[in-house]
Design an enzyme around this catalytic site. Structure first.
Site, PDB file in Angstrom:
ATOM      1  N   ARG A 210     -11.125   3.789   1.564  1.00 53.43           N
ATOM      2  CA  ARG A 210     -11.573   5.018   0.902  1.00 53.43           C
ATOM      3  C   ARG A 210     -11.292   4.927  -0.596  1.00 53.43           C
ATOM      4  O   ARG A 210     -10.342   4.277  -1.017  1.00 53.43           O
ATOM      5  CB  ARG A 210     -10.809   6.227   1.448  1.00 53.43           C
ATOM      6  CG  ARG A 210     -11.317   6.785   2.740  1.00 53.43           C
ATOM      7  CD  ARG A 210     -10.491   7.995   3.161  1.00 53.43           C
ATOM      8  NE  ARG A 210      -9.072   7.683   3.173  1.00 53.43           N
ATOM      9  CZ  ARG A 210      -8.133   8.365   2.514  1.00 53.43           C
ATOM     10  NH1 ARG A 210      -8.460   9.422   1.791  1.00 53.43           N
ATOM     11  NH2 ARG A 210      -6.864   8.010   2.583  1.00 53.43           N
TER      12      ARG A 210
ATOM     13  N   LYS B  28      -6.143  -6.159   9.067  1.00 56.76           N
ATOM     14  CA  LYS B  28      -7.386  -6.777   9.548  1.00 56.76           C
ATOM     15  C   LYS B  28      -7.671  -8.065   8.766  1.00 56.76           C
ATOM     16  O   LYS B  28      -8.031  -9.092   9.345  1.00 56.76           O
ATOM     17  CB  LYS B  28      -8.565  -5.818   9.369  1.00 56.76           C
ATOM     18  CG  LYS B  28      -8.426  -4.505  10.107  1.00 56.76           C
ATOM     19  CD  LYS B  28      -9.468  -3.493   9.604  1.00 56.76           C
ATOM     20  CE  LYS B  28      -9.139  -2.092  10.075  1.00 56.76           C
ATOM     21  NZ  LYS B  28      -9.892  -1.055   9.341  1.00 56.76           N
TER      22      LYS B  28
ATOM     23  N   THR C  58      -4.058  -0.209   7.131  1.00 61.10           N
ATOM     24  CA  THR C  58      -4.385  -1.036   8.287  1.00 61.10           C
ATOM     25  C   THR C  58      -5.453  -2.054   7.892  1.00 61.10           C
ATOM     26  O   THR C  58      -5.591  -3.086   8.552  1.00 61.10           O
ATOM     27  CB  THR C  58      -4.913  -0.191   9.471  1.00 61.10           C
ATOM     28  OG1 THR C  58      -5.955   0.670   8.991  1.00 61.10           O
ATOM     29  CG2 THR C  58      -3.799   0.621  10.102  1.00 61.10           C
TER      30      THR C  58
ATOM     31  N   HIS D 218       1.389  10.798   8.360  1.00 59.18           N
ATOM     32  CA  HIS D 218       0.569   9.723   7.792  1.00 59.18           C
ATOM     33  C   HIS D 218       0.576   9.655   6.285  1.00 59.18           C
ATOM     34  O   HIS D 218      -0.027   8.749   5.709  1.00 59.18           O
ATOM     35  CB  HIS D 218      -0.886   9.875   8.236  1.00 59.18           C
ATOM     36  CG  HIS D 218      -1.126   9.427   9.630  1.00 59.18           C
ATOM     37  ND1 HIS D 218      -1.442   8.130   9.931  1.00 59.18           N
ATOM     38  CD2 HIS D 218      -1.068  10.081  10.798  1.00 59.18           C
ATOM     39  CE1 HIS D 218      -1.588   8.018  11.243  1.00 59.18           C
ATOM     40  NE2 HIS D 218      -1.361   9.188  11.788  1.00 59.18           N
TER      41      HIS D 218
ATOM     42  N   LYS E 118      -5.067   4.363  -4.546  1.00 65.98           N
ATOM     43  CA  LYS E 118      -5.397   3.022  -4.059  1.00 65.98           C
ATOM     44  C   LYS E 118      -5.801   2.089  -5.209  1.00 65.98           C
ATOM     45  O   LYS E 118      -5.911   0.888  -5.053  1.00 65.98           O
ATOM     46  CB  LYS E 118      -6.503   3.100  -3.011  1.00 65.98           C
ATOM     47  CG  LYS E 118      -6.042   3.764  -1.706  1.00 65.98           C
ATOM     48  CD  LYS E 118      -7.180   3.888  -0.713  1.00 65.98           C
ATOM     49  CE  LYS E 118      -6.805   4.552   0.600  1.00 65.98           C
ATOM     50  NZ  LYS E 118      -6.170   3.642   1.573  1.00 65.98           N
TER      51      LYS E 118
HETATM   52  C1  PLP Z   1      -9.510  -0.060   8.562  1.00 65.25           C
HETATM   53  C2  PLP Z   1     -10.427   0.887   7.924  1.00 65.25           C
HETATM   54  C3  PLP Z   1      -9.952   1.787   6.960  1.00 65.25           C
HETATM   55  C4  PLP Z   1      -8.516   1.820   6.503  1.00 65.25           C
HETATM   56  O1  PLP Z   1      -8.365   0.947   5.417  1.00 65.25           O
HETATM   57  P1  PLP Z   1      -7.061   0.973   4.487  1.00 65.25           P
HETATM   58  O2  PLP Z   1      -7.240  -0.229   3.631  1.00 65.25           O
HETATM   59  O3  PLP Z   1      -5.893   0.837   5.390  1.00 65.25           O
HETATM   60  O4  PLP Z   1      -7.076   2.235   3.738  1.00 65.25           O
HETATM   61  C5  PLP Z   1     -10.854   2.644   6.374  1.00 65.25           C
HETATM   62  N1  PLP Z   1     -12.156   2.636   6.705  1.00 65.25           N
HETATM   63  C6  PLP Z   1     -12.648   1.773   7.610  1.00 65.25           C
HETATM   64  C7  PLP Z   1     -14.106   1.791   7.907  1.00 65.25           C
HETATM   65  C8  PLP Z   1     -11.806   0.876   8.257  1.00 65.25           C
HETATM   66  O5  PLP Z   1     -12.300   0.030   9.170  1.00 65.25           O
END
Ligand code: PLP
Length: 744
Positions: free
Chosen positions: A483, A594, A590, A297, A488
């Site tokens: 996070r 979304k 991910t 990962h 990031k």
């Molecule tokens: C989807 C999700 C993440 C992952 O987010 P990234 O932008 O891919 O780092 C982290 N925390 C929560 C609560 C999520 O739903």
């Protein structure tokens, strides 16, 4: 699910004098008993997903939806005078930190939805990821006692508890089974540690970081605890069904290791076979090589678990002995391949640094997969370059995905209904049909604009309620929710906001469409620099929101306690998804998926799955900027001096040290400034190229702002993204795992 039975029970439910929590437990228990009625035949071959984290979120609404009774429940409760939204009082089960744990939850959902036998194993933490409060702009961590609401979606199985042994203690692993509803009912089994106060500590806390290995001993115990409990159970089940024909084990079982945390399962498997069942070592290793598969990962070195040899020897001497044996076997094999000594060192699972769980997983794993195309290429060309040279066939890509059931149907009922109208409801069972939307976008753009406005209104209302900040309805919504980590680059967004704010103040930015920047992020408690960034953003928010000269145009919100349930609201109500990691460092992401599925454009770098997002939805429908991987590599090689770029952003960057903002004497801001200009704690100055990409970033944000003036064209771009997001359904990902790795 016996729907009628459930509906009858619910109608008869006496609500008088009952608290929300009591109702929650009673209704959930009804649904569990009705939902578990039709248990099907066990599958011949199962895949098992071992993961230190399952970031489930709230089960109530999702399970009722999966069981097909969400609408009925809402109606029956309304007749009784209860708004179904009251159950939002029930807090999330946050048994994970972020993307890795949420992926595990999405995978279980998709496998059940597709009818594939995938079972999860993990830890039932007493306290999940901390609850985040913000006090005076600083993050404060509070314990997340999620079980105080009850845990009606699990069944405790005392009859299946197993004893796990460490050199210095014995611990019971007591299973709690969480059914995963869908076309078939799968099972997530989480183990709770019991037997003594010392034992209980093992499942007390989730480590609030998935990228550092702190609290070494306890973490080692946690990883071994659940891996060993799972392996012992699988071997016992195999013996029950097929006797001691262990060579057949891989015909019936395949074990996916979610990152390096559960990799000790390999050693435990070989240990049980050799020491308890007299299988010879080389045979046991061969069986393991057909059973385990590994998902990587991250390439961040701090996240690649490496166990100190002395520590292992002390806590798990038998596992230590197996690891040494594997290492010797490995060296024999490498010698036969005529590897050079550097190559052997690169691939060895044992070195003076300790035992590398990544190298062990790559050596034993029948497959090794990355989680987005770019990430898999990076694994092949750098992190596991040597292994790739000798074992190229092991490597696969499995681009991550998200479940459209939680991340579209549940969180965006309004848009889902529009999709039904536009393309029929086939997409609900076969997500690839979402592509049909491409053909009718112009017919539904006006409707979509209204729906986006409605979802934005809902989000802004919620923010008003939770954070006390008013955002007018007409604002363009940018969100960065994930996070908090330097790679990031939330700090880069903070600087970009300051640039825009300064531009609005001095009049150099004109015709600006009112915009809000929404941040959601938790920092690992011990990660000082990330905590400094949170404070910095909150300082900016306070200043910007209070400035009457600009606050009808620009607002900043740092939401508290970002979690799955908050994310469900944010992804649906956002126009622009900010995915701005340093190229090469976000394995997949991910969150980006979304947002895309809910019709947001991506403003991001060519990193992780962003690359595939623009490949599918069109670069012209998204906003890509910044240095790409090759450029970053060159900068690293040729020496990058951020100080040449600071000049361009003097006012914004120096606000860290010139008294504009106040960090209450913590020294956070000075440390942040130093990390950019001179480097700090073993990192180069501006290790994540924030200043290098900042100028482009501001430009692209202003471009988006300008483009939004044409609401219609902007909405078409948003719809293009949603229409091409089916690929990012975890249904697609799981089908690929099932076919290419698990063979189930
Ligand atoms: C989807 C999700 C993440 C992952 O987010 P990234 O932008 O891919 O780092 C982290 N925390 C929560 C609560 C999520 O739903």
């Amino acid at each position: 699910m016996n729907k009628e039975q459930f509906v009858t029970k619910l109608k008869q439910l006496d609500i008088s004098g009952k608290s929300t929590i009591e109702l929650y437990n009673e209704i959930s228990a009804f649904a569990m008993s009705c939902g578990l009625n039709n248990v099907e035949k066990p599958a011949i071959k199962n895949a098992y997903y071992l993961s230190m984290e399952f970031l489930i979120g709230r089960s109530f609404y999702n399970n009722l939806m999966e069981l097909g009774v969400l609408k009925e429940t809402k109606e029956i409760l309304a007749e009784k005078g209860i708004d179904i939204n009251v159950f939002e009082e029930i807090e999330d089960a946050a048994l994970g930190n972020g993307g890795l744990g949420r992926l595990a939850a999405c995978f279980l959902d998709s496998a059940a939805g597709l009818g594939l036998p995938l079972q999860g194993y993990g830890i039932r933490y007493k306290y999940g990821l901390f609850k985040q409060a913000i006090e005076n702009g600083f993050q404060v961590e509070l314990p997340d006692d999620w079980q105080r609401f009850g845990d009606p979606w699990s069944i405790r199985r005392d009859d299946e508890k197993r004893l796990i042994e460490f050199a210095d203690m014995k611990v019971y692993a007591v299973p709690y089974d969480y059914p995963v509803f869908g076309k078939r009912i799968n099972r997530l089994r989480l183990f709770q540690a019991e037997g003594s106060p010392e034992a209980e500590k093992i499942s007390e806390y989730l480590y609030p970081a998935d990228d550092t290995a702190e609290g070494k001993i306890l973490r080692l115990r946690q990883e071994y605890f659940f891996s060993a409990a799972a392996i012992r159970e699988l071997i016992e089940e195999h013996i029950k069904k097929y006797g001691k024909s262990f060579e057949k084990f891989p015909e019936f079982n395949v074990i996916q290791l979610n990152d390096t945390h559960p990799v000790l399962a390999i050693a435990e498997f070989i240990r049980i076979l050799t020491s308890e069942h007299k299988v010879i070592f080389s045979d046991a290793l061969e069986i393991a090589k057909k059973t385990f598969a590994y998902t990587n990962h991250t390439i961040l070195p701090e996240a690649l678990e490496c166990w100190n040899a002395e520590l292992l020897k002390k806590i798990l001497p038998n596992i230590y002995a197996i690891l040494i044996k594997i290492h010797l076997k490995q060296r024999e094999e490498f010698a036969k391949l005529n590897c050079t000594s550097e190559e052997i060192a690169a691939m060895s699972s044992y070195s003076p640094n300790g035992f590398s769980m990544a190298n062990l997983a790559v050596y034993v794993g029948k497959t090794v997969n990355g989680v987005a195309k770019l990430h898999t290429e990076i694994l092949k060309n750098s992190l596991f370059k040597t292994v790739y040279k000798y074992y190229p066939d092991k490597f696969q890509n499995k681009t991550n995905g998200i479940t459209q059931r939680r991340w579209l149907m549940l969180c965006n009922n309004e848009f889902s209904s529009l999709l039904d109208k536009a393309i029929g409801n086939g997409w609900r069972t076969d997500i690839s049909e979402l592509n049909k939307l491409n053909r009718v976008i112009s017919d539904y753009t006006e409707d979509f604009i209204l729906i986006k406005e409605e979802k934005k209104r809902q989000l802004f209302d919620y923010i008003k309620h939770q954070e006390g900040i008013d955002i007018p309805q007409n604002f363009l919504a940018f969100s960065q929710a994930k996070r908090l980590h330097e790679y990031k680059r939330q700090l880069m967004t903070a600087f970009a906001i300051l640039e825009i704010y300064n531009g609005l103040k001095d009049g150099s930015i004109k015709d600006f469409v009112p915009s809000v920047f929404i941040f959601g992020a938790k920092s690992a408690p011990g990660y000082k620099r990330a905590k400094g960034i949170i404070k910095f953003i909150n300082e900016i928010a306070e200043k910007v929101n209070a400035d009457n000269q600009t606050n009808s145009l620009l607002k900043v919100v740092f939401i508290r306690n970002y979690n799955v349930s908050y994310a469900e609201k944010i992804v649906a109500g956002t126009d622009v998804s900010l995915q701005v990691s340093t190229a090469g460092l976000e394995a997949s992401g991910t969150g980006n998926m979304k947002f895309m599925m809910n019709g947001a454009v991506t403003c991001g770098t060519m990193d992780g799955a962003n690359i595939e997002i623009v490949e599918l939805a069109g670069r012209e429908n998204n906003y890509i900027f910044g240095a790409e991987v090759d450029e970053i590599e060159c900068l690293k090689k040729d020496g990058y001096d951020p100080n040449t770029y600071i000049k361009l952003h003097k006012k914004a960057v120096e606000s860290l040290i010139d008294g504009t903002f106040n960090d209450d004497g913590t020294g956070y801001f000075k440390e942040l400034y130093d990390s950019l200009t001179i480097g700090a704690s073993w990192h180069n100055p501006d290790n994540y190229f924030v200043l290098y990409d900042l100028k482009d970033y501001v430009e692209v944000l202003l471009k988006i702002n300008g483009d939004y003036k044409n609401k219609y064209d902007f909405a078409v771009k948003q719809l293009r993204n949603s229409a091409n997001s089916a690929y990012f359904s975890s249904d697609r990902t799981i089908k690929e795992y099932a076919k290419d790795i698990w063979e189930i």
